[in-house]
Design an enzyme around this catalytic site. Structure first.
Site, PDB file in Angstrom:
ATOM      1  N   SER A  38       0.951  -1.090   0.036  1.00  8.62           N
ATOM      2  CA  SER A  38       0.057  -0.017   0.045  1.00  8.62           C
ATOM      3  C   SER A  38       0.735   1.085   0.003  1.00  8.62           C
ATOM      4  CB  SER A  38      -0.883  -0.048   1.392  1.00  8.62           C
ATOM      5  OG  SER A  38      -1.857  -0.999   1.127  1.00  8.62           O
ATOM      6  N   HIS A  69      -3.450   1.162  -4.705  1.00  9.20           N
ATOM      7  CA  HIS A  69      -3.039  -0.225  -5.561  1.00  9.20           C
ATOM      8  C   HIS A  69      -3.494   0.155  -6.907  1.00  9.20           C
ATOM      9  CE1 HIS A  69      -1.804  -3.037  -1.903  1.00  9.20           C
ATOM     10  NE2 HIS A  69      -2.458  -2.178  -1.248  1.00  9.20           N
ATOM     11  N   HIS A  91      -6.235  -8.907  -1.452  1.00  6.65           N
ATOM     12  CA  HIS A  91      -6.207  -8.998  -0.055  1.00  6.65           C
ATOM     13  C   HIS A  91      -7.505  -9.790   0.236  1.00  6.65           C
ATOM     14  CE1 HIS A  91      -4.199  -5.093  -0.628  1.00  6.65           C
ATOM     15  NE2 HIS A  91      -3.499  -5.222   0.144  1.00  6.65           N
ATOM     16  N   TYR A  93      -9.746  -9.119   2.644  1.00  6.46           N
ATOM     17  CA  TYR A  93     -10.695  -8.375   2.879  1.00  6.46           C
ATOM     18  C   TYR A  93     -11.348  -7.799   1.614  1.00  6.46           C
ATOM     19  CZ  TYR A  93      -7.677  -4.434   2.023  1.00  6.46           C
ATOM     20  OH  TYR A  93      -6.671  -3.864   1.518  1.00  6.46           O
ATOM     21  N   GLU A  94     -10.674  -7.974   0.467  1.00  7.84           N
ATOM     22  CA  GLU A  94     -11.530  -7.505  -0.675  1.00  7.84           C
ATOM     23  C   GLU A  94     -12.703  -8.731  -1.195  1.00  7.84           C
ATOM     24  OE1 GLU A  94      -8.786  -5.438  -3.846  1.00  7.84           O
ATOM     25  OE2 GLU A  94      -7.528  -6.611  -2.567  1.00  7.84           O
ATOM     26  N   ALA A 121       2.633  -2.642   3.773  1.00  9.55           N
ATOM     27  CA  ALA A 121       2.736  -1.836   4.898  1.00  9.55           C
ATOM     28  C   ALA A 121       2.000  -2.459   6.176  1.00  9.55           C
ATOM     29  CB  ALA A 121       1.494  -0.376   4.625  1.00  9.55           C
ATOM     30  N   MET A 224      -1.999  -6.943   6.614  1.00  5.04           N
ATOM     31  CA  MET A 224      -3.450  -7.992   6.060  1.00  5.04           C
ATOM     32  C   MET A 224      -2.552  -8.762   4.558  1.00  5.04           C
ATOM     33  SD  MET A 224      -6.081  -4.938   6.386  1.00  5.04           S
ATOM     34  CE  MET A 224      -6.157  -3.676   7.763  1.00  5.04           C
ATOM     35  N   SER A 225      -1.454  -8.805   4.368  1.00  8.90           N
ATOM     36  CA  SER A 225      -0.996  -9.478   2.945  1.00  8.90           C
ATOM     37  C   SER A 225      -0.016 -10.427   3.369  1.00  8.90           C
ATOM     38  CB  SER A 225      -0.914  -8.435   2.164  1.00  8.90           C
ATOM     39  OG  SER A 225       0.219  -7.498   2.633  1.00  8.90           O
ATOM     40  N   ASN A 248       2.499   2.848  10.835  1.00  8.79           N
ATOM     41  CA  ASN A 248       1.681   3.248  12.076  1.00  8.79           C
ATOM     42  C   ASN A 248       2.353   2.342  13.122  1.00  8.79           C
ATOM     43  OD1 ASN A 248      -0.003   1.461  10.105  1.00  8.79           O
ATOM     44  ND2 ASN A 248      -0.819   1.508  12.253  1.00  8.79           N
ATOM     45  N   HIS A 262      -5.991   4.547   6.963  1.00  8.32           N
ATOM     46  CA  HIS A 262      -5.331   3.991   5.641  1.00  8.32           C
ATOM     47  C   HIS A 262      -4.718   5.393   5.088  1.00  8.32           C
ATOM     48  CE1 HIS A 262      -4.450   1.650   2.319  1.00  8.32           C
ATOM     49  NE2 HIS A 262      -5.220   2.705   1.303  1.00  8.32           N
TER      50      HIS A 262
HETATM   51  O1  LIG Z   1      -1.117  -4.568   0.601  1.00  5.56           O
HETATM   52  P1  LIG Z   1      -0.501  -4.040   2.043  1.00  5.56           P
HETATM   53  O2  LIG Z   1      -0.464  -5.205   2.821  1.00  5.56           O
HETATM   54  O3  LIG Z   1       0.734  -2.961   2.075  1.00  5.56           O
HETATM   55  O4  LIG Z   1      -1.737  -3.032   2.616  1.00  5.56           O
HETATM   56  C1  LIG Z   1      -1.878  -2.883   4.048  1.00  5.56           C
HETATM   57  C2  LIG Z   1      -2.974  -3.498   4.633  1.00  5.56           C
HETATM   58  C3  LIG Z   1      -4.345  -2.821   4.119  1.00  5.56           C
HETATM   59  O5  LIG Z   1      -4.461  -3.390   2.981  1.00  5.56           O
HETATM   60  C4  LIG Z   1      -3.896  -1.385   3.974  1.00  5.56           C
HETATM   61  C5  LIG Z   1      -4.297  -0.825   5.513  1.00  5.56           C
HETATM   62  O6  LIG Z   1      -3.911   0.391   5.494  1.00  5.56           O
HETATM   63  O7  LIG Z   1      -2.158  -1.480   4.025  1.00  5.56           O
HETATM   64  N1  LIG Z   2      -3.766  -5.098   9.995  1.00  6.10           N
HETATM   65  C1  LIG Z   2      -2.961  -3.887  10.032  1.00  6.10           C
HETATM   66  N2  LIG Z   2      -2.616  -3.582   8.510  1.00  6.10           N
HETATM   67  C2  LIG Z   2      -1.976  -2.651   8.462  1.00  6.10           C
HETATM   68  N3  LIG Z   2      -1.186  -2.035   7.259  1.00  6.10           N
HETATM   69  C3  LIG Z   2      -0.883  -0.822   7.822  1.00  6.10           C
HETATM   70  N4  LIG Z   2      -0.965  -0.544   9.058  1.00  6.10           N
HETATM   71  C4  LIG Z   2      -1.707  -1.833   9.646  1.00  6.10           C
HETATM   72  C5  LIG Z   2      -2.092  -2.062  10.931  1.00  6.10           C
HETATM   73  O1  LIG Z   2      -1.962  -1.273  11.831  1.00  6.10           O
HETATM   74  N5  LIG Z   2      -2.782  -2.944  11.098  1.00  6.10           N
END
Ligand SMILES: O=P(O)(O)O[C@@H]1C[C@H](O)[C@@H](CO)O1
Ligand SMILES: Nc1nc2[nH]cnc2c(=O)[nH]1
Length: 294
Positions: A38, A69, A91, A93-94, A121, A224-225, A248, A262
């Protein structure tokens, strides 16, 4: 149909058809595959002599639905090395089945990719981590996998890999060392870390109790990935390097005013874009390859 009653498990023939379609449209024969996290889509802009495809035009490919993305597969060269880069990933969650999320890893393998570099991220659980730190992933905790949501669930096709792949060597140690060496040379020592990434399904960020629990379980960052992609990539024998950008700090304290969002995630990606690109591109030039194209 897979045993879970979903037809989302793409066959070897489907993956091969997509790979062959791509190979017919470009003369680039990639040895390195990169996945942009992300807000890190700028990594794809490093490639020279680009041939790019929108995901919607690629047979069997899912679509990106998340802000940050772009949804493009970019072929090109990085300091002369042939590469392919996913500018946008998928992801859980999509709403995609986990086999669909990881389909691009199988296509990478059929394109001839030897090494995958995954970026994401993530929220920092380790209290020593700061926003903007880059964490070299040395391992993962696959939470959805504990509940049976593993990309390899369903019938196994031995042409991809074995039924029960080992994961204790998932993250290539030489590539981790290379990242440390390159990071030191570039002067990134102050913000280069290493640690364990924990994947959750999302899209809700974690509660305070969840963050405390994940930290106690040994996770340094939460996202989340990536872990699903790592499993699929290792299953088909590719070498893996992965990093998390700590966008964060996970909220661990009931007195904290911080709230994960986000927008902050994407902003941190922008701030570290140049350093991320330099780290990845220098690593790509220093890696060893078997393929004579490289
Ligand atoms: O694709 P990534 O894992 O970098 O994305 C992270 C997880 C969520 O999709 C999003 C949350 O802000 O960033
Ligand atoms: N689950 C999760 N995914 C993230 N992607 C970027 N920051 C975070 C976070 O704090 N938690």
């Amino acid at each position: 149909e897979t045993p879970r009653g979903t037809s989302a498990m793409y066959s070897y023939e489907d993956c091969k058809a997509t790979a062959d379609w791509l190979l017919a449209q470009t003369s680039v024969r990639p040895v390195v595959g990169i996945v942009c996290g992300s807000g890190m889509g700028g990594l794809a802009d490093m490639l020279k002599d680009q041939v790019a495809f929108n995901y919607k035009d690629i047979p069997n490919f899912p679509q990106s639905t998340v802000h940050g993305h772009a949804g493009r597969l970019v072929f090109g060269t990085l300091k002369g090395r042939p590469c392919v880069c996913m500018q946008g990933r998928f992801h859980l969650y999509e709403g995609y089945a986990i086999q669909k999320i990881t389909l691009p890893m199988r296509i990478f393998s059929l394109l001839g990719v030897e090494t995958v570099i995954l970026t994401n991220a993530a929220g920092g659980l380790n209290q020593d981590f700061k926003v903007g730190d880059i964490m070299i992933m040395k391992d993962h905790i696959n939470m959805p996998g504990f509940a049976g949501n593993n990309p390899l669930a369903g019938a196994n096709d031995d042409r991809f890999g074995v039924r029960f792949p080992c994961m204790s060597d998932a993250y290539d140690r030489e590539l981790q060392q290379l990242a440390v060496d390159v990071g030191q040379e570039l002067g990134y020592g102050d913000f280069l870390r290493e640690g364990v990434y924990c994947v959750l399904g999302g899209p809700s960020f974690e509660t305070i109790a969840e963050c405390r629990m994940l930290h106690k379980l040994g996770a340094d960052a939460v996202g989340m990935s990536t872990a699903h992609e790592v499993i699929a990539a290792r299953h088909c024998g590719m070498r893996v390097f992965a990093l998390s950008l700590i966008t964060n700090k996970a909220v661990m304290d009931y007195d904290s005013e911080e709230k994960a969002n986000h927008e902050e995630v994407l902003e941190t990606g922008q701030h570290r874009a140049i350093q991320l690109e330099k780290l990845v591109s220098t690593m790509v030039t220093r890696m060893e390859y078997n393929n004579t194209n490289a």
